[in-house]
Design a protein around this motif. Structure first.
Motif, PDB file in Angstrom:
ATOM      1  N   ALA A 289      -0.203  68.120   5.858  1.00  0.00           N
ATOM      2  CA  ALA A 289       0.960  68.944   5.535  1.00  0.00           C
ATOM      3  C   ALA A 289       0.969  69.425   4.093  1.00  0.00           C
ATOM      4  CB  ALA A 289       2.238  68.168   5.834  1.00  0.00           C
ATOM      5  N   LEU A 290       0.528  68.567   3.159  1.00  0.00           N
ATOM      6  CA  LEU A 290       0.615  68.916   1.737  1.00  0.00           C
ATOM      7  C   LEU A 290      -0.265  70.107   1.365  1.00  0.00           C
ATOM      8  CD1 LEU A 290      -2.156  67.795   0.122  1.00  0.00           C
ATOM      9  CD2 LEU A 290      -1.108  65.612   0.659  1.00  0.00           C
ATOM     10  N   LYS A 293       0.876  74.985   1.098  1.00  0.00           N
ATOM     11  CA  LYS A 293       1.728  75.048  -0.089  1.00  0.00           C
ATOM     12  C   LYS A 293       2.012  76.493  -0.476  1.00  0.00           C
ATOM     13  CE  LYS A 293       1.583  73.476  -4.915  1.00  0.00           C
ATOM     14  NZ  LYS A 293       0.762  72.758  -5.904  1.00  0.00           N
ATOM     15  N   ASN A 324       5.355  69.756   6.992  1.00  0.00           N
ATOM     16  CA  ASN A 324       5.641  70.045   5.583  1.00  0.00           C
ATOM     17  C   ASN A 324       7.085  70.486   5.385  1.00  0.00           C
ATOM     18  OD1 ASN A 324       5.898  72.821   6.108  1.00  0.00           O
ATOM     19  ND2 ASN A 324       3.792  73.288   5.547  1.00  0.00           N
ATOM     20  N   GLU A 326       7.921  73.346   3.833  1.00  0.00           N
ATOM     21  CA  GLU A 326       7.997  74.783   3.608  1.00  0.00           C
ATOM     22  C   GLU A 326       8.833  75.447   4.711  1.00  0.00           C
ATOM     23  OE1 GLU A 326       6.808  75.974   0.928  1.00  0.00           O
ATOM     24  OE2 GLU A 326       5.348  74.503   0.246  1.00  0.00           O
TER      25      GLU A 326
END
Length: 548
Positions: A289-290, A293, A324, A326
Motif C-alpha cells: 500500500a505504501l 503515493k 492505502n 489515498e
C-alpha cells in the motif's frame, strides 16, 4: 507538463539539500549518545541507541548509505560481550568453498511481500543443502507456513531469538551459538538490525557472511561484517561500490530468484474468471500500500485518467492500493469504476494471467512485482523522470534491463501505454522478449550457478575487515531526492525512541517514559498502553495477545 516536472524536481533538490544537514546533525547526536554509552561499558543500552540511530537514518535519509562510525561502535560491543572461545562449524563440505549448512538470518518475515518469498524460493532451489533460519524479531507462530515447510524439508531448523528471555546482547550471543553449526551465514535483515554485527564482530572466528542488499536505496547496517554483498540489481551494485565502499571482488550481483511460471489459464479464461470482458485491456499493478503515493498533488489513479478516458475498454487494477490512505474516489467515479483498488492479497497469479500490460508504482518502484509480471510475458512500463545518477531511485534488474520501458514524464507515459494498447503485435513481442530474458536469468540452473559463484567467493575470500573512518555526508544527487521522495516528513525522534524502549534496560525505559509523559502528556499513548513500555521486549512479545 515536462516544465512542471522539471520545476518540481528542482524544488525537491533544494528542499532536500537543507533537510540533509538537519537530519545528519540528529543522526550524529544519536551516534554520540551510543559512543558515550559504549565508553561507559553500558553495552545493552548502547546497542539499543545504535539501533535507534540506524532506524532514524533509514527513514530520514541523512546523506549516508553506511556509517563506519556506528558500525565500529557495534563491533566494539561485540568484541567485548561475545566470548572468544566460540568455535565455528567443523562440518565438512563436499568441496572447498562449497558450504553444506546455510544459516539465513532475518529480522521479520511477513507472508505478504517479496522478502519471505525470495527466501522460500532460495531454499527450495538450493535443495542439496541444509537451510536454517534465525529470526531476530518475530515469534515462531508468526513465521509463514510455507517457510516452515521448506526449511523442514531441507532438514533445517527455525529459531526465534526475541522469544527467549533477554536483551539484544543475550540474543546476539544466542545467534553466535546457533551459527557454530553453520558453514555460511546469509543476512536478510532489516536495515537497522544490530544483532548480527554484535554476534559476528570477531570475524576470524565467524562463518563467512553474505549480506543480501534488499533495500539498496536505503541506509543499512552490516557492511562491516559482510564478506560478500549480494546486490539484486545493477544500480544497487554500483551504489555499493561508490557510496558504501564495498570492494569490487566482494560486490556481486545475485538476481532475485523466481519460481518457474506455467500459465494455467489463457488470458481470455483468466479475464472470464475475474468477471472481465473478453475484449478488455487490463493494466495491472501489484505492490504494498505504501508504494501508491500521491506525488506533486497527482495521485496514482489520476496518472491513468488520460488513457482511461481515451480507451473505454481499458481497466486499471491496483492490488495493494485498497489498503492505502489515498483518496481515489474522484478518479474512480470519472472512469465509471474502471479503476479498481484492491486490498493486498497473496492469490495474484490469476491477475497476472488476465493482464495485458503491467505498470510499476511511483516513486516507490517494485522490482519483484515487475519481474513476476514479466515472467508471465507482460510488457512492463515504469516512470523515471530523474537524471542518470539517480538510477537507484528507479526500477532495474537483470532481465528487466533492455526490456523495461521507461517514461520520462507523464505525456510519454500516456503515449507508451497508448501504443501498447493499440498495437497488439508490439505488446505481445515485448512481453515475450521480457519473459525469455527473465526466465534465463532468474530461474533454475542459471540462477543456481550465480548462487554457487557467490557461495564460493564468500567462503574463499579472506574475512572482511573495516578500517575506522569518519562518516561523510553527501548533499548531491541522489541524496537530495531520496531525502524528499522517500522521507517527505520529519519523523518524530521520540516516536522512534518509543518504538525501541522495550529493548532498553529497565532504568532507561523508566527514564524515557517519564520524559515522554512530561513532553507529550498521556495523550501520546493509546489507551493505557503507556505502561507496557516498561515491559521488556521478550515479555511483551509473549503477552501482547493476552493484554490486548
Amino acid at each position: 507538463m515536462q516544465k512542471i516536472a522539471n520545476h518540481t524536481l528542482q524544488t525537491l533538490h533544494k528542499e532536500g539539500y537543507h533537510l540533509i544537514q538537519k537530519r545528519f546533525d540528529v543522526f550524529r547526536s544519536l551516534v554520540s549518545q551510543t559512543k558515550d554509552l559504549v565508553e561507559r561499558n553500558d553495552y545493552s543500552a548502547a546497542a539499543v541507541y545504535a539501533e535507534i540511530a540506524a532506524l532514524y537514518a533509514t527513514f530520514q535519509h541523512c546523506g549516508l548509505f553506511v556509517s563506519p562510525e556506528l558500525e565500529q561502535l557495534l563491533l566494539t560491543i561485540g568484541r567485548k560481550v561475545i566470548p572468544n572461545n566460540i568455535c565455528s562449524s567443523n562440518s565438512t563440505a563436499l568441496l572447498p568453498g562449497t558450504p553444506n549448512r546455510v544459516l539465513h538470518i532475518a529480522t521479520h518475515l511477513p507472508p505478504i511481500g517479496g522478502h519471505a518469498k525470495m527466501l522460500y524460493r532460495w531454499i527450495q532451489q538450493d535443495s542439496e543443502r541444509i537451510h536454517s533460519i534465525a529470526i531476530t524479531r518475530q515469534g515462531l507462530d508468526d513465521v509463514p507456513s510455507f517457510l516452515k515447510e521448506v526449511v523442514n524439508n531441507s532438514q533445517g531448523k527455525i529459531y526465534s531469538l526475541s522469544e527467549s528471555i533477554g536483551s539484544i546482547i543475550s540474543w546476539a550471543k544466542r545467534l553466535r551459538e546457533i551459527a557454530t553449526s553453520a558453514d555460511l551465514v546469509v543476512l536478510h535483515t532489516h536495515q537497522e538490525d544490530v544483532i548480527p554485527i554484535i554476534a559476528f564482530a570477531n570475524r576470524e572466528q565467524s562463518p563467512p557472511i553474505i549480506y543480501v542488499n534488499q533495500a539498496d536505496q536505503c541506509f543499512w547496517l552490516g557492511y562491516s561484517i559482510s564478506d560478500v554483498v549480494a546486490n539484486l540489481r545493477e544500480s544497487g551494485q554500483r551504489l555499493s561500490q561508490e557510496r558504501r565502499g564495498i570492494a569490487v571482488e566482494r560486490n556481486l550481483l545475485l538476481p532475485i530468484i523466481l519460481n518457474s511460471i506455467q500459465r494455467k489459464l489463457s488470458r481470455t479464461d483468466a479475464k472470464q474468471q475475474l468477471g472481465l470482458a473478453e475484449d478488455s485491456i487490463v493494466v495491472l499493478t501489484i505492490a504494498r500500500a505504501l508504494k501508491y503515493k500521491t506525488t506533486d498533488g497527482i495521485s496514482y489513479a489520476d496518472v491513468h485518467l488520460p488513457v482511461l478516458q481515451k480507451y473505454k475498454q481499458v481497466i486499471v487494477i491496483a492490488i495493494g492500493a485498497g489498503n492505502n490512505d489515498e483518496d481515489w474516489s474522484v478518479a474512480i467515479e470519472q472512469t465509471q469504476g474502471r479503476i479498481r483498488a484492491l486490498n493486498e492479497r497473496q492469490d495474484t497469479s490469476i491477475f497476472y494471467q488476465a493482464a495485458d500490460i503491467y505498470v510499476d508504482t511511483f516513486p516507490f518502484v517494485s522490482n519483484t512485482s515487475l519481474l513476476e509480471a514479466g515472467s508471465y510475458g507482460l510488457p512492463l512500463v515504469s516512470r523515471y523522470p530523474f537524471s542518470d545518477v539517480c538510477s537507484i531511485i528507479g526500477a532495474d534488474s537483470p532481465g528487466l534491463t533492455g526490456n523495461l520501458i521507461y517514461a520520462r514524464d507523464l505525456e510519454e507515459y500516456t503515449a507508451i501505454l497508448s501504443n501498447l494498447i493499440e498495437d497488439l503485435e508490439f505488446r505481445l513481442s515485448v512481453g515475450e522478449a521480457t519473459r525469455t530474458d527473465i526466465t534465463e536469468i532468474h530461474m533454475g540452473i542459471n540462477w543456481q550457478q550465480s548462487l554457487e559463484d557467490m557461495y564460493f567467493r564468500a567462503a574463499t575470500l579472506p574475512r572482511v575487515s573495516m578500517m575506522p573512518t569518519t562518516d561523510q555526508m553527501s548533499s548531491n544527487e541522489p541524496d537530495t531526492l531520496l531525502t524528499r521522495i522517500f522521507c517527505q516528513k520529519d519523523i518524530d525522534l521520540d516516536r522512534i525512541i518509543q518504538s525501541r524502549m522495550r529493548k532498553m534496560p529497565f532504568n532507561y525505559r523508566l527514564h524515557n517514559l517519564i520524559k515522554l509523559i512530561k513532553i507529550h502528556g498521556f495523550s501520546r499513548f493509546d489507551s493505557f498502553k503507556w505502561f507496557t513500555l516498561l515491559l521488556p521486549e521478550w515479555f511483551y512479545s509473549r503477552m501482547k495477545n493476552l493484554l490486548f
